[in-house]
Design a protein around this motif. Sequence first.
Motif, short mmCIF file in Angstrom:
data_model
loop_
_atom_site.label_atom_id
_atom_site.label_comp_id
_atom_site.label_asym_id
_atom_site.label_seq_id
_atom_site.Cartn_x
_atom_site.Cartn_y
_atom_site.Cartn_z
N ASP A 106 41.51 -10.29 23.51
CA ASP A 106 41.99 -11.26 24.51
C ASP A 106 40.82 -12.07 25.05
O ASP A 106 40.92 -13.27 25.26
CB ASP A 106 42.70 -10.53 25.66
CG ASP A 106 43.97 -9.86 25.18
OD1 ASP A 106 44.44 -10.22 24.08
OD2 ASP A 106 44.48 -8.97 25.88
N SER A 107 39.71 -11.38 25.31
CA SER A 107 38.52 -12.09 25.76
C SER A 107 37.29 -11.26 25.42
O SER A 107 37.40 -10.12 24.98
CB SER A 107 38.58 -12.35 27.27
OG SER A 107 38.47 -11.12 27.96
N GLY A 108 36.11 -11.83 25.64
CA GLY A 108 34.88 -11.16 25.25
C GLY A 108 34.30 -11.82 24.03
O GLY A 108 34.90 -12.74 23.46
N GLU A 109 33.08 -11.36 23.64
CA GLU A 109 32.51 -12.00 22.45
C GLU A 109 31.91 -10.97 21.50
O GLU A 109 31.51 -9.88 21.89
CB GLU A 109 31.47 -13.05 22.85
CG GLU A 109 30.36 -12.51 23.74
CD GLU A 109 29.36 -13.62 24.09
OE1 GLU A 109 29.47 -14.70 23.50
OE2 GLU A 109 28.49 -13.37 24.92
N ILE A 110 31.87 -11.36 20.23
CA ILE A 110 31.27 -10.54 19.20
C ILE A 110 30.12 -11.35 18.59
O ILE A 110 30.30 -12.49 18.18
CB ILE A 110 32.28 -10.19 18.10
CG1 ILE A 110 33.49 -9.46 18.70
CG2 ILE A 110 31.62 -9.33 17.03
CD1 ILE A 110 34.59 -9.15 17.71
N LEU A 111 28.90 -10.76 18.60
CA LEU A 111 27.75 -11.42 18.01
C LEU A 111 27.28 -10.62 16.81
O LEU A 111 27.13 -9.40 16.90
CB LEU A 111 26.60 -11.50 19.02
CG LEU A 111 26.88 -12.18 20.36
CD1 LEU A 111 25.71 -11.96 21.31
CD2 LEU A 111 27.13 -13.66 20.17
N ILE A 112 27.06 -11.31 15.70
CA ILE A 112 26.45 -10.64 14.55
C ILE A 112 25.14 -11.35 14.27
O ILE A 112 25.13 -12.56 14.05
CB ILE A 112 27.37 -10.67 13.33
CG1 ILE A 112 28.61 -9.81 13.60
CG2 ILE A 112 26.64 -10.15 12.09
CD1 ILE A 112 29.62 -9.81 12.49
N ASP A 113 24.06 -10.61 14.33
CA ASP A 113 22.74 -11.18 14.11
C ASP A 113 22.50 -12.37 15.04
O ASP A 113 21.96 -13.40 14.63
CB ASP A 113 22.60 -11.61 12.63
CG ASP A 113 21.16 -11.47 12.17
OD1 ASP A 113 20.34 -10.97 12.95
OD2 ASP A 113 20.87 -11.89 11.03
N GLY A 114 22.96 -12.25 16.29
CA GLY A 114 22.71 -13.29 17.29
C GLY A 114 23.71 -14.43 17.29
O GLY A 114 23.68 -15.28 18.18
#
Lengths: 340, 500
Positions: free
Chosen positions: B59-67
Amino acid sequence: MCDGGTINMTKRILPGRGINYLKPAILLIFAVYIAIRVPIFFSPANLISVISQGAVIGVASIGMSMVILAGEIDISVGAIIYCTGAIASEIFIETGNLPFAVLAAIASGALFGAINGFGVAKLKIPSMITTLAVSNILSGLGSIIIGSDSTLAAGSAYKVLSQTKILGLLSSSWIYLLLFAVFAVVICKTRFGRYIYAIGDNQDALRASGIRVDRVMMAIFILTGMLCGVGGLIATSRLGGTQFNLSLGTEVYCIAAVVVGGISMSGGRGNIGGLFLGVFIVAALDNLLRLMSVNVYMYNVIWGIVIFLVVLLDVLEKTQKTRGVRRISLNLNKNQEKER
Amino acid sequence: MEQDAYLVMRDIHKSFSTVEVLKGANFSVKRGEIHGFLGGNGAGKSTFMNILGGIYSKDSGEILIDGEAVEFSSPMQAIQHGISFIHQELKLFSMRSVADNIYMSRLPQKGPLRLIDDKKKNEMAREWLNRIELDIDPRTVVENLSIAEQQMVEIAKALSHQAQIIIFDEPTSSLTKKETEILFRIIRKLRDEGACIIFISHKFDEVFEICDRVTVLRDGRDVGTVAIRDTTVDELVSIVIGVKLDQYYPELNVIPQEQIALEVRGFCNDKLKNVSFSLRRSEILGIFGLVGAGRSELARAIFGLDACQSGTVIINGEATRITSPSAAMKKGIGFLTEDRRGEGLVLGMDINNNLNLPVLSSLTVPVVNFLRAKRMGRNTQAAFERFHIVARSPNQRVKELSGGNQQKVVLAKWFLTDPEIFILDEPTRGVDIKVKAELYEQIVNLATAGRSVIVISSEAPELLGICHRILVMRNGEIAGEFSRADATEEKLVKCAMGGQ
């Protein structure tokens, strides 16, 4: 809980591994019996006529085998043949244009197949129900097209399509053999074919692999519809027209051919080469019952029993396979012991 | 903590209809580490990982892969971002070959007709299998492989997709000890090559064996990330359940009575070889053994689910023949299956109906057979209180419950029938530590109330904790018997594996 029950049941009826030899054994006994009782059956002329009589069932069975491999069923096959045949006959009578009639039959077959596919793949209605409904619609529609005379005579010019002799075989046989060869390659050797097996095996896994399962399913039903359109052409061209209820119920023979051919009713398992044999056996049995002049009612009774037994065999094979899997998990521990 | 992380998930929220499952969870993994992911049932663990695997969208939030921030909405897109999820229930095409399974999403083609290039496919698949030292022919049909080998196929598939992040969901739940060792060796190898491994498990000993760090999820939030070498089992347990657990196993004060409740003599079928044992009233009998040793098959045979070629069952001194589950239930036997999703529950039905299913016939108005809804409701209410089932309402479908809560429903269902003899097959599988403690207490309570219990388990410690006596099965036979006083985990495992 039910599962445990069936395993016990089948074990009681037929023990162990003999099932693998059961099918060839039955065939052999049957063939010997026929050779003695109805020797004319094995004459070359009769065998050629078996192949040509099997053409309609054969063409439709190619479609049915794809549907069953994908774990679904299509019981509108007979009705599509009936309706597309009526459409082709009517158009040929009206216009006299054979290519146009051929096109109309295949295109309308594709449309009917698309309706099936839409119901199953997009609306998620079980295929049994979708195709049952479509079957009813089309058998009605076919009769409306034929009209109150209950027959449509398209004349001998229409017969050319299936009754022309080429290299000793009728053109209907050639159409079937050619389509079979093409689809055998499609099913065994293309991505589309591999997806058909994969749907019948594990639909969710295929979806997770990024494949549009609904499109594959749609394509399967459309192709089946088109093949039935070809079936409709052959069936009506052989008669030089059509009549009430022609070819209705063909799906039952197709299912029999597919299962006799070794394709599992639960999907994902089976060899398309076996289908050829399956079609031949079904056509041969049909031919045989006619040679023996079995009356129509008895004919139906015999076919019902045959289909029941054939599917029973399929179920038995399946339970044996699942038992095989269990055995493997046991062996694993035995191997471990050896290592120690 | 986050600066050198390869994967960062920040402030993830997720709700299903009105229920908020994830309430701002954070998680990060470095390259070259095995990161344990723990949490009780219903903590939001699987929801969180399914978001990472592309099965649910957040629903919300973030996913970072290698920045770099990434977004995906399907498993395939997650795979394209280098994330592979190896599920507990493997997602393979069982009737297809190993190579087909690895390359299904991109089968190699050749020629103008674009036919499948099987040779190339098999060669490429073989390379991936070699990388994980799996010596099987890529043309082998998957259903002919053991579960452990099938899992390896999933790993090969993940590698073939250039996976940088591999999620293992309870990978050892159906593996033998030896297979687990092989799996761990490969996981460590992948780590050493720089992959991020996420290891979801309920088994603390495994977590301590293989993980470098652990993150714990509780009630939809992350409540701590610790390095394994800086922590202890007790500390980790208290983080997972949120309170300190003084006593894990209940005290076993009840003494078995002299009277024999159940006696099995000479059971034989294709999985069992002449199995005999007896069970006394108020006794808790453990059955230990490896997967496939015949434990479940013995229980199924007693309960009438599988046929027996020979053998007798004596219940309360009376020889009986049991040929079906309903006959077994009439004799006062209850059986909790290990396959709760397949045989234990009607997944699409609500909790209320599932609970009352085995006792429906006693809940009908005579003659007209209408169901007595009020009595059903009372039963359900009692079960909720007794087992602390967490659900929106008794009318929630069991499919939507977490694994632990599903297990409570199955158990509660059989408690309603109040069997004299209760056979529990892996009662704590996939259940968190807090619920486990509750279940153990319920089992001991049964014995105190004069019932006889058989507990089948592949976890030796729990049998040692709650059983009066433990039988060990191996290859369909009873290989040993240990009293509570002289049983140790080492003895049980040795006996189950066939060591002297």
